[in-house]
Design an enzyme around this catalytic site. Structure first.
Site, PDB file in Angstrom:
ATOM      1  N   THR A 130      -1.935  12.603   6.281  1.00 19.23           N
ATOM      2  CA  THR A 130      -1.407  11.253   6.215  1.00 19.23           C
ATOM      3  C   THR A 130      -0.170  11.151   7.111  1.00 19.23           C
ATOM      4  OG1 THR A 130      -2.173  11.112   3.961  1.00 19.23           O
ATOM      5  CG2 THR A 130      -0.510   9.514   4.607  1.00 19.23           C
ATOM      6  N   ASP A 158      -4.658   6.932  -1.997  1.00 24.15           N
ATOM      7  CA  ASP A 158      -3.524   6.073  -2.327  1.00 24.15           C
ATOM      8  C   ASP A 158      -3.092   5.182  -1.162  1.00 24.15           C
ATOM      9  OD1 ASP A 158      -0.763   7.669  -1.086  1.00 24.15           O
ATOM     10  OD2 ASP A 158      -2.680   8.711  -1.169  1.00 24.15           O
TER      11      ASP A 158
END
Lengths: 202, 131
Positions: B1, B32
């Site tokens: 990420t 998420d």
């Protein structure tokens, strides 16, 4: 009041004996992206433009797990996702399940600015990207040898893990190869359970 | 990420995050990052980009939690971030970068490392991996 900027390339069990070449590549990319963002801020670019610009640069560098260099699903494919949010207006856009869009963060911004929605995923998101003329590539563009090896190692051990983890965090097997209908618990072997009475099987 | 948070000289905060997810994840798994308020969030007070184990970050609604604690407890950004990363997100599950509308810049994690970089106007740059 002055401007401020922070960026990350992921968090996890990053081993202290990271290979020197990887460490230098990561630090070089972080420094380059920071310079890019700072120079845009010094030229009074809007915060939204600066954030997108920096994340596009991070997506383009295969050293990090986003865009080119994304980690792989259990099928060996990429499914990328992104989100952008503008604080003053609280407008936001998010996308998931992308496999051809070169800059997912730009698609997230187009969802925010050109649709009445917040979140588009998979075929719908891919179709919207093409409709908006965003740059797309064949899925193979995003797949690196390192990530194929990383997937192979994870599959040997039936692990689902963060991209930085060097087998140091054992995570619950999301699927049980022997009996797909069942979850298979795997004991965590590096980090002590937060609650000894109830081992953390995630 | 990967993620970036920016506050400009007018106090406008923006958060942007992008990821490939988890290695060997199931096809169709959502993490998420695209869940507003979990991996990415911004309002008039702050902007937050989180990273780590998506399932834990979603459960803890990490990004929104930082903004809510600032708003409801009337505490500065670093106090809110410490509460979330230090007490609400389980140990070893992730980290975040955040800025506030008053120009604070915070980077925090409860894993062994986080690839990170930051700078404030007139300040010096910080680039790091481990504590």
């Amino acid at each position: 009041m002055g401007w401020g900027i922070a960026l990350h390339g992921g968090a996890g069990d990053i081993s202290k004996d990271l290979p020197r070449a990887r460490k230098e590549a990561v630090e070089a990319c972080l420094a380059q992206c920071l310079r890019l963002g700072v120079s845009a801020l010094e030229s009074s670019h809007a915060a939204l433009d600066v954030a997108e610009l920096v994340v596009k640069e991070l997506e383009a560098n295969p050293v990090f797990n986003a865009g080119r260099g994304s980690v792989l699903t259990t099928d060996g494919t990429v499914e990328m996702e992104a989100c952008i949010m503008d604080g003053p207006t609280m407008n936001c856009g998010a996308v998931s399940g992308l496999s051809t869009v070169v800059h997912p963060i730009s698609l997230a911004r187009l969802v925010m600015e050109r649709t009445p929605h917040i979140y588009l995923a998979f075929e719908g998101a891919e179709a919207f990207a093409r409709q908006q003329g965003l740059e797309t590539k064949e899925p193979s563009y995003f797949i690196t040898k390192e990530n194929q090896e990383r997937l192979a190692r994870a599959q040997e051990k039936s692990l689902v893990q963060l991209d930085h983890t060097v087998y140091s965090t054992t995570i619950i097997v999301a699927h049980n190869q022997d009996n797909p209908g069942q979850k298979k618990n795997v004991k965590q072997d590096i980090l002590p359970p937060t609650d000894p009475q109830k081992p953390e099987f995630e | 990420t990967v993620g970036c948070v920016v506050v400009d000289s007018k106090g406008n905060c923006v958060a942007a995050t992008s990821t490939g997810g988890l290695v060997n994840k199931m096809v169709g798994r959502i993490g998420d990052t695209p869940v507003v308020g979990a991996g990415n969030y911004a309002n008039h007070l702050c902007a937050v980009s989180a990273t780590g184990r998506g399932e834990a970050i979603i459960r803890a609604t990490v990004a929104r939690e930082v903004a809510a604690i600032m708003e409801y407890k009337k505490v500065p950004l670093d106090v809110a971030v410490e509460e979330v990363i230090g007490q609400r997100l389980p140990a070893g599950k992730g980290g975040l970068v955040a800025v506030s509308a008053t120009g604070d810049v915070v980077m925090a994690f409860n894993t062994t490392g986080m690839y990170r970089a930051s700078m404030k106007q007139g300040g010096t740059q910080e680039i790091g991996i481990w504590h």
